[in-house]
Design a protein around this motif. Structure first.
Motif, short mmCIF file in Angstrom:
data_model
loop_
_atom_site.label_atom_id
_atom_site.label_comp_id
_atom_site.label_asym_id
_atom_site.label_seq_id
_atom_site.Cartn_x
_atom_site.Cartn_y
_atom_site.Cartn_z
N THR A 143 0.83 -1.20 0.00
CA THR A 143 0.00 0.00 0.00
C THR A 143 0.87 1.26 0.00
N ASP A 144 0.55 2.20 -0.89
CA ASP A 144 1.24 3.49 -0.88
C ASP A 144 0.63 4.38 0.19
N ILE A 145 1.49 5.13 0.88
CA ILE A 145 1.03 6.08 1.88
C ILE A 145 1.94 7.30 1.84
N ALA A 171 2.08 8.82 6.93
CA ALA A 171 2.90 7.82 7.63
C ALA A 171 3.39 8.39 8.96
N ALA A 172 3.79 9.65 8.97
CA ALA A 172 4.25 10.28 10.22
C ALA A 172 3.11 10.38 11.23
N ARG A 173 1.95 10.74 10.75
CA ARG A 173 0.79 10.88 11.64
C ARG A 173 0.31 9.54 12.20
N ARG A 174 0.46 8.48 11.42
CA ARG A 174 -0.09 7.18 11.80
C ARG A 174 1.00 6.14 12.05
N PHE A 175 2.21 6.59 12.35
CA PHE A 175 3.34 5.68 12.42
C PHE A 175 3.11 4.50 13.37
N SER A 176 2.59 4.77 14.54
CA SER A 176 2.35 3.69 15.50
C SER A 176 1.36 2.67 14.94
N ASP A 177 0.30 3.15 14.29
CA ASP A 177 -0.68 2.24 13.67
C ASP A 177 -0.04 1.43 12.56
N LEU A 178 0.82 2.07 11.76
CA LEU A 178 1.49 1.36 10.68
C LEU A 178 2.38 0.26 11.24
N LEU A 179 3.13 0.58 12.30
CA LEU A 179 3.98 -0.44 12.92
C LEU A 179 3.17 -1.60 13.47
N GLY A 218 0.35 -2.69 12.25
CA GLY A 218 -0.06 -3.47 11.08
C GLY A 218 1.07 -4.33 10.55
N VAL A 219 2.27 -3.76 10.50
CA VAL A 219 3.43 -4.50 10.02
C VAL A 219 3.76 -5.65 10.97
N GLU A 220 3.79 -5.33 12.27
CA GLU A 220 4.18 -6.34 13.26
C GLU A 220 3.16 -7.45 13.42
N HIS A 221 1.89 -7.09 13.50
CA HIS A 221 0.87 -8.07 13.85
C HIS A 221 0.14 -8.70 12.66
N ARG A 222 0.09 -7.99 11.55
CA ARG A 222 -0.66 -8.51 10.40
C ARG A 222 0.19 -8.67 9.15
N GLY A 223 1.49 -8.36 9.25
CA GLY A 223 2.38 -8.54 8.11
C GLY A 223 2.14 -7.56 6.97
N GLU A 224 1.50 -6.43 7.27
CA GLU A 224 1.22 -5.44 6.23
C GLU A 224 2.52 -4.79 5.75
N GLU A 225 2.49 -4.28 4.51
CA GLU A 225 3.64 -3.60 3.92
C GLU A 225 3.19 -2.28 3.33
N TYR A 226 4.05 -1.28 3.45
CA TYR A 226 3.72 0.06 2.95
C TYR A 226 4.88 0.64 2.15
N THR A 227 4.54 1.42 1.14
CA THR A 227 5.52 2.22 0.42
C THR A 227 5.27 3.66 0.81
N ILE A 228 6.30 4.32 1.34
CA ILE A 228 6.19 5.72 1.75
C ILE A 228 6.50 6.58 0.54
N VAL A 229 5.58 7.51 0.24
CA VAL A 229 5.69 8.36 -0.94
C VAL A 229 5.78 9.81 -0.49
N ALA A 243 10.64 5.00 0.50
CA ALA A 243 10.97 3.95 1.47
C ALA A 243 9.90 2.87 1.46
N HIS A 244 10.28 1.71 1.94
CA HIS A 244 9.34 0.61 2.14
C HIS A 244 9.33 0.26 3.63
N LEU A 245 8.16 0.05 4.16
CA LEU A 245 8.00 -0.39 5.54
C LEU A 245 7.46 -1.81 5.48
N THR A 246 8.30 -2.76 5.82
CA THR A 246 7.94 -4.18 5.72
C THR A 246 8.36 -4.90 7.00
#
Length: 80
Positions: free
Chosen positions: A2-4, A9-17, A19-30, A37-40
């Motif tokens: 998902t692109d963000i 990403a800065a506003r929702r960083f804790s939520d993104l982490l 998602g990455v940690e618990h659900r294996g979600e991946e993000y592309t920071i634009v 950057a990629h958050l995986t």
């Protein structure tokens, strides 16, 4: 993945982490329309390399004695 935006990403960083940690979600920071950057999820370490290294080398039978000898000659400084 998902692109963000960088701002979101800065506003929702804790939520993104979460998602990455618990659900294996991946993000592309634009930023300014450009991928920066990629958050995986980090790969899970199993310690396999460390275990293989330890198995390749026998314990040093003199190590304990050498450590005790070094400790015996050390003095503790009073820095008070």
């Amino acid at each position: 993945m998902t692109d963000i935006s960088a701002t979101d990403a800065a506003r929702r960083f804790s939520d993104l982490l979460d998602g990455v940690e618990h659900r294996g979600e991946e993000y592309t920071i634009v930023r300014h329309g450009k991928r920066v950057a990629h958050l995986t999820p980090a790969p899970a370490g199993r310690g396999l390399a460390a275990k293989e290294l330890l198995l390749r080398h026998r314990p040093d039978p003199d190590w304990r004695r050498e450590v005790e000898e070094i400790r015996a000659i050390l003095t503790i400084e009073d820095r008070g």
